[in-house]
Design a protein around this motif. Structure first.
Motif, mmCIF file in Angstrom:
data_model
loop_
_atom_site.group_PDB
_atom_site.id
_atom_site.type_symbol
_atom_site.label_atom_id
_atom_site.label_comp_id
_atom_site.label_asym_id
_atom_site.label_seq_id
_atom_site.Cartn_x
_atom_site.Cartn_y
_atom_site.Cartn_z
ATOM 1 N N VAL A 107 0.869 -1.184 0.000
ATOM 2 C CA VAL A 107 0.000 0.000 0.000
ATOM 3 C C VAL A 107 0.902 1.229 0.000
ATOM 4 N N LEU A 108 0.623 2.160 -0.882
ATOM 5 C CA LEU A 108 1.379 3.407 -0.964
ATOM 6 C C LEU A 108 0.390 4.553 -0.800
ATOM 7 N N VAL A 109 0.605 5.381 0.206
ATOM 8 C CA VAL A 109 -0.241 6.544 0.429
ATOM 9 C C VAL A 109 0.562 7.771 -0.003
ATOM 10 N N ALA A 110 0.108 8.416 -1.054
ATOM 11 C CA ALA A 110 0.763 9.612 -1.592
ATOM 12 C C ALA A 110 -0.069 10.816 -1.189
ATOM 13 N N ILE A 111 0.509 11.694 -0.375
ATOM 14 C CA ILE A 111 -0.217 12.856 0.139
ATOM 15 C C ILE A 111 0.356 14.111 -0.500
ATOM 16 N N GLY A 112 -0.436 14.753 -1.341
ATOM 17 C CA GLY A 112 0.004 15.975 -1.991
ATOM 18 C C GLY A 112 1.181 15.768 -2.936
ATOM 19 N N ALA A 113 1.345 14.566 -3.430
ATOM 20 C CA ALA A 113 2.469 14.246 -4.320
ATOM 21 C C ALA A 113 2.033 14.368 -5.775
ATOM 22 N N ARG A 114 2.953 14.792 -6.625
ATOM 23 C CA ARG A 114 2.621 14.921 -8.040
ATOM 24 C C ARG A 114 2.623 13.573 -8.757
ATOM 25 N N LEU A 115 3.342 12.613 -8.216
ATOM 26 C CA LEU A 115 3.487 11.327 -8.888
ATOM 27 C C LEU A 115 3.906 11.529 -10.344
ATOM 28 N N ASP A 116 4.926 12.362 -10.521
ATOM 29 C CA ASP A 116 5.443 12.608 -11.861
ATOM 30 C C ASP A 116 6.585 11.639 -12.159
ATOM 31 N N PHE A 154 5.795 1.493 -11.776
ATOM 32 C CA PHE A 154 5.924 2.147 -10.474
ATOM 33 C C PHE A 154 5.024 1.479 -9.444
ATOM 34 N N ALA A 155 5.606 1.074 -8.329
ATOM 35 C CA ALA A 155 4.875 0.475 -7.206
ATOM 36 C C ALA A 155 3.861 -0.554 -7.693
ATOM 37 N N SER A 156 4.312 -1.430 -8.564
ATOM 38 C CA SER A 156 3.399 -2.364 -9.233
ATOM 39 C C SER A 156 2.740 -3.363 -8.288
ATOM 40 N N LYS A 157 3.297 -3.557 -7.090
ATOM 41 C CA LYS A 157 2.717 -4.477 -6.110
ATOM 42 C C LYS A 157 1.744 -3.768 -5.170
ATOM 43 N N ALA A 158 1.643 -2.456 -5.286
ATOM 44 C CA ALA A 158 0.910 -1.661 -4.297
ATOM 45 C C ALA A 158 -0.462 -1.216 -4.785
ATOM 46 N N LYS A 159 -1.362 -1.102 -3.834
ATOM 47 C CA LYS A 159 -2.589 -0.345 -4.023
ATOM 48 C C LYS A 159 -2.205 1.097 -3.694
ATOM 49 N N ILE A 160 -2.532 2.023 -4.564
ATOM 50 C CA ILE A 160 -2.112 3.410 -4.373
ATOM 51 C C ILE A 160 -3.296 4.261 -3.937
ATOM 52 N N VAL A 161 -3.117 4.929 -2.789
ATOM 53 C CA VAL A 161 -4.075 5.898 -2.270
ATOM 54 C C VAL A 161 -3.444 7.271 -2.507
ATOM 55 N N HIS A 162 -4.130 8.133 -3.243
ATOM 56 C CA HIS A 162 -3.589 9.463 -3.542
ATOM 57 C C HIS A 162 -4.514 10.505 -2.926
ATOM 58 N N ILE A 163 -3.971 11.244 -1.958
ATOM 59 C CA ILE A 163 -4.715 12.304 -1.282
ATOM 60 C C ILE A 163 -4.198 13.645 -1.795
ATOM 61 N N ASP A 164 -5.110 14.459 -2.333
ATOM 62 C CA ASP A 164 -4.692 15.771 -2.831
ATOM 63 C C ASP A 164 -5.880 16.722 -2.811
ATOM 64 N N LEU A 165 -5.598 17.976 -2.596
ATOM 65 C CA LEU A 165 -6.622 19.020 -2.596
ATOM 66 C C LEU A 165 -7.115 19.306 -4.010
ATOM 67 N N ASP A 166 -6.225 19.159 -4.983
ATOM 68 C CA ASP A 166 -6.532 19.489 -6.377
ATOM 69 C C ASP A 166 -6.970 18.238 -7.133
ATOM 70 N N PRO A 167 -8.238 18.129 -7.505
ATOM 71 C CA PRO A 167 -8.700 16.936 -8.209
ATOM 72 C C PRO A 167 -7.984 16.701 -9.537
ATOM 73 N N ALA A 168 -7.437 17.745 -10.140
ATOM 74 C CA ALA A 168 -6.727 17.589 -11.410
ATOM 75 C C ALA A 168 -5.418 16.828 -11.245
ATOM 76 N N GLU A 169 -4.866 16.805 -10.040
ATOM 77 C CA GLU A 169 -3.595 16.105 -9.800
ATOM 78 C C GLU A 169 -3.783 14.606 -9.597
ATOM 79 N N VAL A 170 -4.923 14.211 -9.052
ATOM 80 C CA VAL A 170 -5.156 12.806 -8.718
ATOM 81 C C VAL A 170 -5.458 12.020 -9.992
ATOM 82 N N GLY A 171 -4.600 11.061 -10.277
ATOM 83 C CA GLY A 171 -4.772 10.252 -11.476
ATOM 84 C C GLY A 171 -4.309 10.926 -12.750
ATOM 85 N N LYS A 172 -3.645 12.061 -12.634
ATOM 86 C CA LYS A 172 -3.196 12.806 -13.823
ATOM 87 C C LYS A 172 -2.183 12.005 -14.640
ATOM 88 N N ASN A 173 -1.267 11.329 -13.953
ATOM 89 C CA ASN A 173 -0.200 10.631 -14.653
ATOM 90 C C ASN A 173 -0.334 9.117 -14.639
#
Length: 154
Positions: free
Chosen positions: A19-28, A38-57
């Motif tokens: 499990v990878l929790v990315a908080i305010g990360a660009r994940l660029d 990237f983190a192919s074994k992980a379930k990724i939780v992405h927490i961000d204020l900007d909806p445009a950043e989550v799942g962008k990449n």
């Protein structure tokens, strides 16, 4: 810090976590490298204020839109304490195997940025200061050499 400018042990942990929790990360791509691996074994939780950043990449398993502080405060009561001594031991082993800070123990008259940053840190009463960097190589030196801020525990 992970990615191309990060620590090897951090990248190993990211690649092996479940499990990878990315908080305010660009994940660029500077963090992820190839998005497909990237983190192919992980379930990724992405927490961000900007909806445009989550799942962008890349595809995110659990997108969470919200202020990081408020979101974490809301989630914390839902998390059950759990210890993972074997996982922490593995990370410590990776860190010991890949630590490149031995330059800090060297005696030299050469201009070595890592040594001078560490000397400045000691001159500030071991970090009783605020460090601000611009972007560039000095930002990488600071991230690798200066110990992270440790907030006082209540």
């Amino acid at each position: 810090m992970g990615g191309m400018h990060g620590e090897a042990f951090t990248n190993f942990a990211i690649q092996e976590c479940d499990v990878l929790v990315a908080i305010g990360a660009r994940l660029d791509d500077r963090l992820t490298g190839a998005f497909s691996t990237f983190a192919s074994k992980a379930k990724i939780v992405h927490i961000d204020l900007d909806p445009a950043e989550v799942g962008k990449n890349m595809t995110i398993d659990t997108p969470v839109i919200g202020d990081a502080l408020l979101t974490l405060r809301a989630l914390l009561p839902l998390i059950e304490p759990n210890e993972h001594p074997a996982w922490l031991a593995q990370i410590a082993e990776w860190k010991a195997d890949t630590d490149q800070r031995d330059v800090l123990a060297q005696e030299t008259d050469d201009l070595v940025p890592a040594l001078h940053l560490r000397q400045l840190w000691h001159l500030t009463n071991d970090g009783d200061c605020t460090v601000v960097t611009d972007v560039g190589q000095h930002q990488m030196w600071e991230a690798h050499i200066l110990p992270p801020y440790q907030a006082a525990q209540p």
